[in-house]
Write a protein that holds these residues in place. Structure first.
Motif, mmCIF file in Angstrom:
data_model
loop_
_atom_site.group_PDB
_atom_site.id
_atom_site.type_symbol
_atom_site.label_atom_id
_atom_site.label_comp_id
_atom_site.label_asym_id
_atom_site.label_seq_id
_atom_site.Cartn_x
_atom_site.Cartn_y
_atom_site.Cartn_z
ATOM 1 N N PRO A 9 46.252 -36.217 85.368
ATOM 2 C CA PRO A 9 45.086 -35.952 86.211
ATOM 3 C C PRO A 9 43.869 -35.375 85.501
ATOM 4 O O PRO A 9 42.747 -35.639 85.892
ATOM 5 N N TYR A 10 44.014 -34.567 84.474
ATOM 6 C CA TYR A 10 42.861 -33.951 83.816
ATOM 7 C C TYR A 10 42.537 -34.714 82.539
ATOM 8 O O TYR A 10 43.398 -34.927 81.702
ATOM 9 N N ARG A 11 41.275 -35.133 82.409
ATOM 10 C CA ARG A 11 40.863 -35.848 81.205
ATOM 11 C C ARG A 11 39.531 -35.293 80.725
ATOM 12 O O ARG A 11 38.660 -34.952 81.512
ATOM 13 N N HIS A 12 39.369 -35.222 79.419
ATOM 14 C CA HIS A 12 38.137 -34.773 78.792
ATOM 15 C C HIS A 12 37.969 -35.600 77.523
ATOM 16 O O HIS A 12 38.939 -35.833 76.807
ATOM 17 N N ILE A 13 36.748 -36.046 77.250
ATOM 18 C CA ILE A 13 36.498 -36.878 76.066
ATOM 19 C C ILE A 13 35.437 -36.204 75.208
ATOM 20 O O ILE A 13 34.392 -35.783 75.711
ATOM 21 N N LEU A 14 35.706 -36.124 73.919
ATOM 22 C CA LEU A 14 34.809 -35.524 72.943
ATOM 23 C C LEU A 14 34.542 -36.541 71.841
ATOM 24 O O LEU A 14 35.488 -37.012 71.202
ATOM 25 N N SER A 15 33.283 -36.911 71.628
ATOM 26 C CA SER A 15 32.908 -37.801 70.525
ATOM 27 C C SER A 15 32.032 -37.036 69.561
ATOM 28 O O SER A 15 31.091 -36.349 69.978
ATOM 29 N N LEU A 16 32.372 -37.143 68.282
ATOM 30 C CA LEU A 16 31.669 -36.405 67.240
ATOM 31 C C LEU A 16 31.381 -37.310 66.052
ATOM 32 O O LEU A 16 32.138 -38.250 65.786
ATOM 33 N N PRO A 17 30.314 -37.017 65.291
ATOM 34 C CA PRO A 17 30.114 -37.739 64.045
ATOM 35 C C PRO A 17 31.255 -37.391 63.079
ATOM 36 O O PRO A 17 31.754 -36.262 63.098
ATOM 37 N N THR A 18 31.670 -38.335 62.270
ATOM 38 C CA THR A 18 32.765 -38.086 61.328
ATOM 39 C C THR A 18 32.214 -37.325 60.118
ATOM 40 O O THR A 18 32.031 -37.886 59.039
ATOM 41 N N THR A 19 31.976 -36.040 60.347
ATOM 42 C CA THR A 19 31.535 -35.115 59.304
ATOM 43 C C THR A 19 32.469 -33.916 59.331
ATOM 44 O O THR A 19 33.236 -33.731 60.285
ATOM 45 N N GLY A 20 32.381 -33.085 58.318
ATOM 46 C CA GLY A 20 33.251 -31.910 58.237
ATOM 47 C C GLY A 20 33.169 -31.008 59.449
ATOM 48 O O GLY A 20 34.161 -30.401 59.846
ATOM 49 N N ALA A 21 31.996 -30.896 60.063
ATOM 50 C CA ALA A 21 31.839 -30.031 61.240
ATOM 51 C C ALA A 21 32.675 -30.511 62.420
ATOM 52 O O ALA A 21 32.995 -29.720 63.320
ATOM 53 N N ALA A 22 33.058 -31.764 62.433
ATOM 54 C CA ALA A 22 33.851 -32.313 63.536
ATOM 55 C C ALA A 22 35.193 -31.600 63.679
ATOM 56 O O ALA A 22 35.690 -31.421 64.792
ATOM 57 N N VAL A 23 35.771 -31.178 62.567
ATOM 58 C CA VAL A 23 37.090 -30.537 62.608
ATOM 59 C C VAL A 23 37.019 -29.236 63.399
ATOM 60 O O VAL A 23 37.814 -29.005 64.312
ATOM 61 N N ARG A 24 36.067 -28.388 63.082
ATOM 62 C CA ARG A 24 35.925 -27.109 63.776
ATOM 63 C C ARG A 24 35.607 -27.322 65.248
ATOM 64 O O ARG A 24 36.186 -26.681 66.122
ATOM 65 N N LEU A 25 34.694 -28.260 65.530
ATOM 66 C CA LEU A 25 34.318 -28.524 66.921
ATOM 67 C C LEU A 25 35.478 -29.086 67.729
ATOM 68 O O LEU A 25 35.673 -28.726 68.889
ATOM 69 N N ALA A 26 36.271 -29.961 67.137
ATOM 70 C CA ALA A 26 37.427 -30.524 67.842
ATOM 71 C C ALA A 26 38.466 -29.446 68.115
ATOM 72 O O ALA A 26 39.043 -29.389 69.207
#
Length: 141
Positions: A9-26
């Motif tokens: 029932p619960y869904r969330h989608i996160l799209s990020l540029p494939t850069t090093g900052a993506a790891v911390r944000l994810a």
């Protein structure tokens, strides 16, 4: 553990540029999603979930960025289960369970090992066009 991720029932989608900052944000978004779902951050699956997301996004940044300008993390949550998928557009498809034998202690092997130890599942799903894939993880809560 057999769960149809699409039916949760619960869904969330996160799209990020494939850069090093993506790891911390994810990783931070994963923690935020777990909190939003009412999961106690002391639950035994939370630490491994954060580590697994970070490892899969790191792999996308390191190995897929040349052909995949973005990495997408899709989260799903339902009674007793937390699931997420990390998607990139690079055609290479690693053998998830082969990583245990080929590169024990390596990042992907660690992902599979932690998932199995928690009683979860790890599945690689190729895109229909063959130019990308998602690695889907389900973990019990």
């Amino acid at each position: 553990m057999s769960v149809q991720v699409e039916s949760l029932p619960y869904r969330h989608i996160l799209s990020l540029p494939t850069t090093g900052a993506a790891v911390r944000l994810a990783r931070q978004t994963t923690e935020d999603v777990l909190i939003d779902c009412g999961v106690d951050l002391r639950h035994p699956s939370v630490g491994p979930a954060l580590l697994i997301v970070a490892e899969l996004v790191t792999n996308a940044v390191r190995h897929a960025a040349v052909l995949s300008p973005t990495v997408t993390v899709t989260y799903a949550h339902g009674p007793g289960v937390f699931a997420f998928a990390v998607h990139d557009s690079h055609p290479y498809q690693p053998a998830l369970y082969g990583a245990l034998a080929a590169a024990p202690g390596g990042g992907l092997a660690t992902v599979v090992e932690m998932t199995m130890e928690l009683g979860g599942t790890a599945v690689l799903r190729p895109d229909a066009d063959g130019y990308g894939k998602s690695i889907r993880i389900t973990l019990p809560l």
